[in-house]
Design a protein around this motif. Structure first.
Motif, short mmCIF file in Angstrom:
data_model
loop_
_atom_site.label_atom_id
_atom_site.label_comp_id
_atom_site.label_asym_id
_atom_site.label_seq_id
_atom_site.Cartn_x
_atom_site.Cartn_y
_atom_site.Cartn_z
N THR A 1 76.32 35.56 29.84
CA THR A 1 75.57 36.26 28.90
C THR A 1 74.08 36.83 29.60
O THR A 1 73.46 37.31 28.92
N SER A 2 73.73 36.19 30.93
CA SER A 2 72.70 36.87 31.42
C SER A 2 73.04 36.86 32.74
O SER A 2 73.57 36.44 33.39
N ASN A 3 71.92 37.92 33.31
CA ASN A 3 72.49 38.17 34.87
C ASN A 3 70.96 37.55 35.53
O ASN A 3 70.84 37.90 36.49
N ILE A 4 70.24 37.00 34.78
CA ILE A 4 68.69 36.60 35.42
C ILE A 4 69.10 35.81 36.79
O ILE A 4 69.84 34.90 36.86
N CYS A 5 68.55 36.38 37.74
CA CYS A 5 68.70 35.83 39.02
C CYS A 5 67.54 35.35 39.71
O CYS A 5 67.33 35.03 40.96
N THR A 6 66.16 35.53 39.00
CA THR A 6 64.88 35.20 39.77
C THR A 6 64.08 34.80 38.43
O THR A 6 64.43 34.72 37.24
N ALA A 7 62.67 34.38 38.73
CA ALA A 7 61.81 33.93 37.96
C ALA A 7 60.41 34.60 38.55
O ALA A 7 60.61 35.50 39.14
N GLN A 8 59.45 34.33 37.82
CA GLN A 8 58.06 34.76 38.17
C GLN A 8 57.22 33.42 38.84
O GLN A 8 56.19 32.85 38.34
N VAL A 9 57.79 32.87 39.88
CA VAL A 9 57.29 31.49 40.28
C VAL A 9 55.97 31.53 40.74
O VAL A 9 55.14 30.89 40.31
N LEU A 10 55.50 32.62 41.39
CA LEU A 10 53.95 32.48 41.99
C LEU A 10 53.22 32.73 40.66
O LEU A 10 52.24 32.21 40.68
N LEU A 11 53.41 33.65 39.86
CA LEU A 11 52.56 33.65 38.63
C LEU A 11 52.73 32.40 37.63
O LEU A 11 51.84 31.87 37.20
N ALA A 12 53.93 31.94 37.40
CA ALA A 12 53.97 30.49 36.94
C ALA A 12 53.12 29.42 37.46
O ALA A 12 52.59 28.76 36.80
N ASN A 13 53.13 29.39 38.75
CA ASN A 13 52.27 28.41 39.41
C ASN A 13 50.78 28.72 39.15
O ASN A 13 49.99 27.75 39.20
N ILE A 14 50.42 29.96 39.21
CA ILE A 14 48.99 30.42 38.92
C ILE A 14 48.72 29.92 37.50
O ILE A 14 47.85 29.37 37.36
N ALA A 15 49.68 30.03 36.47
CA ALA A 15 49.14 29.77 34.99
C ALA A 15 49.10 27.92 35.25
O ALA A 15 48.53 27.43 34.54
N SER A 16 50.32 27.47 35.80
CA SER A 16 50.45 26.06 35.74
C SER A 16 48.91 25.28 36.48
O SER A 16 48.41 24.40 35.77
N MET A 17 48.58 26.04 37.53
CA MET A 17 47.17 25.51 37.94
C MET A 17 46.00 25.90 37.37
O MET A 17 45.15 25.14 37.24
N TYR A 18 46.01 26.73 36.40
CA TYR A 18 45.11 27.33 35.52
C TYR A 18 44.76 25.99 34.54
O TYR A 18 43.73 25.72 34.23
N ALA A 19 46.03 25.55 33.99
CA ALA A 19 46.11 24.54 33.20
C ALA A 19 45.60 23.27 33.88
O ALA A 19 44.75 22.42 33.21
N VAL A 20 45.98 23.06 34.92
CA VAL A 20 45.75 21.78 35.63
C VAL A 20 44.06 21.76 35.85
O VAL A 20 43.50 20.94 35.85
N TYR A 21 43.56 22.72 36.19
CA TYR A 21 42.02 23.15 36.71
C TYR A 21 41.20 22.73 35.29
O TYR A 21 40.29 22.09 35.18
N HIS A 22 41.46 23.59 34.22
CA HIS A 22 40.79 23.42 33.00
C HIS A 22 41.24 22.39 32.24
O HIS A 22 40.28 21.69 31.75
N GLY A 23 42.51 21.67 32.38
CA GLY A 23 43.05 20.65 31.48
C GLY A 23 42.76 20.86 29.88
O GLY A 23 42.56 21.96 29.50
N PRO A 24 43.20 19.78 29.21
CA PRO A 24 43.26 20.16 27.94
C PRO A 24 42.09 20.37 27.11
O PRO A 24 41.79 21.26 26.20
#
Length: 950
Positions: free
Chosen positions: A327-350
């Motif tokens: 149902t999907s041909n998804i073969c990739t993600a946006q890992v580098l950008l997801a990692n930036i977003a995750s570290m943005y959350a890590v850096y700022h915190g809740p």
């Protein structure tokens, strides 16, 4: 006298082997020159088909100066367009230590978990961030953009809905327009009807298998969807919600009001606008649906010592198993950008994220109150960061006045305009907006409004649940701590900055610094994808020139840069073929021929494009069985739509009969789609658009130097012959309005400068040289290793193209050592494994690329030969298979200093070659237990209780 003209040093920087190395490798192969080698590799039928001019490339300094001048043509306005794209601040330590760090951007997809623990942890943080904010327990490791994530949600709902009789999907008119456009593109070939309407006026919901709602709405409204969700559930329909992550810091999450799926973009968590991408989308769902979720999923498992270890869970992607039934041909993600977003959350915190969200909302409330004082009607009673303003007959004049002040407002219609504030908005910016609307009136006093304006969030939808309670989001708030955390994670991983990554079909070549530098320039990063065209003339020049470059490299007549992954490029290519047939009245043409060796995305894509797959055979040498293809083309002549074929073949060989194959398909009314994944063997040597292809997608993250980023970003533009140009992807912001395949008109536009720089610096001469050396390097490895491991497929002169396949199946029979064992043992030698078991189970596919030096090729060959000797010791009975270092690999430092129970020495375990003593990579975990991870799926950071117990 020294040479006075600027010297292009870049070609020699990009290509690894020196002239003396080339001579030595040619001598081993038995050829007097590169030309003689290539004459034996390239089939006679396609020689001379390249139309690439052999121009000289620019020096690095000249290319940077030229692209700087192009970038300067982009105008940086203060932009309040919103519509899913927002200004944000990329924290400087994340910019320097992650986005600009080759340890992060040159890494490959983490299929080998033992050497990917750092980026897997960053992705687990991303999944936890999404799960926490969305209120849904399972989130994947990112998708391509919000619009395509919405399309994935639609087919996800279709698959899982209990309302099986329905083929109709409801989409709120309050969704972002680009999302609705992509939904329509995806739905039509599948026979799904998308009904767009106002969810507040919807009647009987029994006609729908699913629905998509926007939260907050694209125009700024915040609706209470609880009752509506219950109505959809009552008829067996599923509900997806496209939600703004920053708003979810303050609002009830979709999972808490019944949503089955939450999708959206993480762009505003530190990722620049970039004229539309790349940005990480997210997809979250319920526990019960986890095995139907598209994309990748990071899970927690254990290694052979019982130590926690991360891996891609359920990583056998459905397009490879289910193929045309996928149902999907998804073969990739946006890992580098997801990692930036995750570290943005890590850096700022809740607390930091909540403070940013509160500040954005408060500024929006102040802006709204001031506009009301100026006599304007703000249409929202409740909102987060976006307003729509009834501006009447003044609308056009207000837009003109705003642009004269360097400000972009959202164009809603002739009598309304919109404004979206963001993290970068300041009190002074709010006052500047009031000045646009004031028309001579006295401006509101900001300080007075700031002290009196109340929040405008609906009380019934305020968030009650906590966010980001895990320690990882509550520790790294100083730059010192974050810098060290990022370094610690990077040190766990193997990327191109440490060693060759010899993955076949993946083309892990140099991502040169000069190519990467423009990516972070504000002139490219700060543009909104829907800004007025006169403000993006630099991008227009860049894309026009890049399209021409790619046409020259491929022999096609037109190019679309919109597809933001290779799989999206495949899809866009088949849509173009489908539309072409329909324009000629051939609506019955729905058969797609695909060789059995094809990458799994090919049949999945054909299915998504509404085609029926007919598989054609391959011969014993791995080539397409031409007679079987001919028979099936004739059999389906009246319905034949296309052939999908990879060239050089998936088996790494230039097939002799490619022109004949293309002609057979054309003679029977079909079009030829040539998968460009292996274009690195052809640029400057032969051109698919000249030897029979009608359309090809290109992987700019392979052949044309955009880095893999740990598993994304990718760019997959398509090149087409002239007759298919009218059917290239359209977009609401382009001349052709229909047919968008991604959210932004130019897809992941901000990384296109990488490819522009690569081609500009290499020139035609350098690009041809790169192809030649890619072929030379692959044949050198094949020749050095063929006496140790059988090379599975070769061409007519016993040569390969740009990659070779080593057959380890006989060794499994004689020794019990598997392809997995060899892959894990390579880690002890400091190498990422080649591509495992694709396209043939039990094999390794190796692609060295042109960027690797002879010294590095030899280092890899030495490692493979040493491993063969260890296998031979098992074959001869000198050591039992289970007692071999191959079965226990990889070996960690912790194991080395503990009790040693192996029948081989510590030195053999960790220093199997003397060269490793000088520069040793130490894997952070032992071999990971895949079965345990799937049986005990954990795909978010453990709870505080579990963390404390540990």
């Amino acid at each position: 006298m020294p040479e006075l003209t600027t010297h292009n040093e870049f070609i020699a920087r990009h290509i690894g082997p020196r002239d003396s190395d080339v001579a030595a490798m040619l001598e081993l192969l038995g050829y007097a020159s590169l030309e003689a080698l290539l004459d034996s590799v390239i089939p006679e039928s396609i020689k001379g088909s390249s139309v690439l001019e052999m121009t000289a490339g620019l020096s690095e300094a000249d290319a940077l100066a030229k692209i700087k001048a192009i970038a300067a043509k982009n105008q940086q306005f203060k932009t309040y367009i919103g519509q899913g794209y927002y200004g944000t601040h990329t924290p400087a330590p994340i910019l320097r230590n992650l986005l600009e760090n080759p340890a992060w951007y040159t890494a490959y997809t983490p299929y080998q978990p033992e050497i990917s623990q750092g980026r897997l942890e960053a992705l687990l943080n991303f999944q936890t961030l999404i799960s926490d904010l969305s209120g849904l327990p399972i989130a994947n490791a990112s998708l391509l953009d919000e619009a395509t994530a919405a399309a994935e949600a639609m087919t996800f709902c279709k698959r899982l809905s209990k309302n099986k009789a329905s083929n109709t999907f409801f989409a709120s008119q309050h969704c972002h327009p680009q999302t609705l456009d992509v939904l329509r593109t995806r739905a039509e070939p599948l026979g799904i009807e998308v009904v767009v309407g106002d969810e507040r006026e919807i009647g009987d919901v029994g006609a729908y298998f699913g629905a998509l709602l926007q939260y907050p709405a694209s125009n700024g409204d915040i609706f209470d969807y609880r009752e509506l969700v219950e109505r959809f559930h009552a008829v067996g329909a599923l509900v997806g919600v496209a939600a703004d992550l920053l708003a979810l810091c303050l609002l009830t999450p979709p999972g808490e009001f019944g949503a089955d799926v939450a999708i959206g973009s993480a762009q505003r968590f530190g990722v620049p606008l970039g004229f539309g991408g790349p940005h990480a989308a997210y997809f979250a769902t319920r526990e019960a649906f986890k095995r139907d979720m598209p994309g990748r999923l990071v899970g927690v498992s254990v290694d052979r010592f019982g130590k926690p270890a991360l891996r891609l869970a359920m990583q056998t992607r459905e397009q490879h198993i289910r193929r045309e039934k996928a149902t999907s041909n998804i073969c990739t993600a946006q890992v580098l950008l997801a990692n930036i977003a995750s570290m943005y959350a890590v850096y700022h915190g809740p607390r930091g994220l909540t403070a940013i969200a509160q500040r954005v909302h408060q500024l929006t409330a102040i802006l709204a109150q001031g506009l009301s004082q100026l006599g304007y009607s703000v249409e929202q009673q409740a909102f987060f960061d976006t307003l729509s303003v009834a501006s009447g007959a003044q609308t056009a004049a207000l837009h003109a006045k705003a642009r004269a002040a360097g400000i972009n407002l959202r164009e809603v219609d002739a009598e309304r305009l919109g404004l979206s504030l963001d993290e970068t908005t300041t009190p002074a910016a709010v006052e500047a907006l009031w000045a646009v609307f004031a028309d001579g009136q006295e401006l509101p006093v900001f300080a007075e409004l700031a002290s009196s304006v109340a929040a405008r969030l609906p009380q019934a939808l305020l968030r009650r649940s906590a966010i980001l309670a895990h320690p990882v989001f509550n520790r790294y708030h100083s730059e010192t701590e974050l810098m060290r955390y990022l370094r610690k994670l990077a040190d766990k991983d193997l990327a191109l900055d440490r060693s060759m990554i010899p993955l076949g079909s993946c083309t892990m070549k140099l991502n040169a610094t000069s190519e990467m530098i423009p990516v972070t320039w504000a002139e490219f990063g700060n543009l909104h994808p829907f800004a007025p065209s006169e403000q993006s003339q630099g991008y227009r020049q860049l894309t026009d020139e890049l399209e021409a470059m790619l046409c020259a490299a491929t022999g096609y007549d037109g190019v679309s840069l919109q597809p933001n992954s290779g799989a999206q490029g495949e899809y866009a290519g088949l849509l173009a073929i489908r539309a072409y047939h329909r324009s000629r009245g051939d609506e019955q043409r729905d058969i797609c021929l695909i060789p059995q060796s094809a990458h799994g995305t090919n049949p999945a894509t054909a299915s998504m494009a509404g085609m029926r797959v007919v598989v054609t055979s391959c011969d014993s040498l791995g080539n397409v069985d031409i007679e079987d293809l001919r028979a099936k083309a004739i059999e389906h002549k009246e319905r034949l739509a296309a052939l999908m074929i990879t060239y050089p073949s998936t088996h790494g060989v230039f097939e002799e009969g490619i022109r004949e194959i293309c002609q057979i398909v054309h003679d029977n009314g079909g079009q030829v789609y040539i998968d460009g994944a292996n274009m690195n063997a052809m640029v400057g040597l032969c051109a698919p658009g000249q030897f029979g292809g009608d359309v090809s997608h290109l992987n700019l993250h392979k052949t044309f130097c955009i880095p893999h980023g740990g598993g994304g970003p990718g760019v997959g533009p398509i090149g087409v012959k002239a007759h298919l140009i009218p059917f290239l992807p359209g977009h609401d912001k382009m001349a052709r309005k229909q047919g968008a395949v991604s959210a932004a008109p130019f897809g992941s536009a901000s990384i296109l400068p990488i490819t522009w720089m690569y081609i500009s610096m290499m020139g035609g001469e350098g690009l041809k040289r790169a192809s030649q050396l890619a072929i030379l390097n692959a044949n050198y490895i094949a020749r050095r290793l063929e006496e140790h491991y059988p090379v599975l497929y070769t061409g007519s002169n016993s040569l390969v193209a740009h990659e070779c396949i080593l057959d380890l199946r006989p060794l499994k029979e004689t020794s019990g050592i598997s392809v997995d064992d060899v892959a894990k043992r390579l880690i002890d030698f400091g190498f990422h494994a080649p591509t495992m078991s694709f396209p043939v189970a039990g094999t390794l596919m190796i692609e060295p690329t042109e960027s690797e030096s002879k010294q590095e090729l030899d280092r890899f060959c030495d490692a493979m030969i040493a491993i063969r000797e260890e296998i031979r010791a098992v074959e001869h009975g000198a050591v039992a298979a289970d007692s071999s270092p191959l079965k226990n690999a990889p070996h960690t430092a912790a194991e080395l200093v503990g009790e040693w129970n192996h029948g081989y020495s510590r030195e053999q375990a960790v220093y199997p070659l003397a060269s490793l003593v000088e520069a040793k990579y130490w894997p952070p975990v032992g071999r990971v237990d895949n079965v345990f991870g799937d049986r005990n799926l954990v795909c978010a950071c453990p709870s505080i209780e579990a963390y404390q117990e540990a």
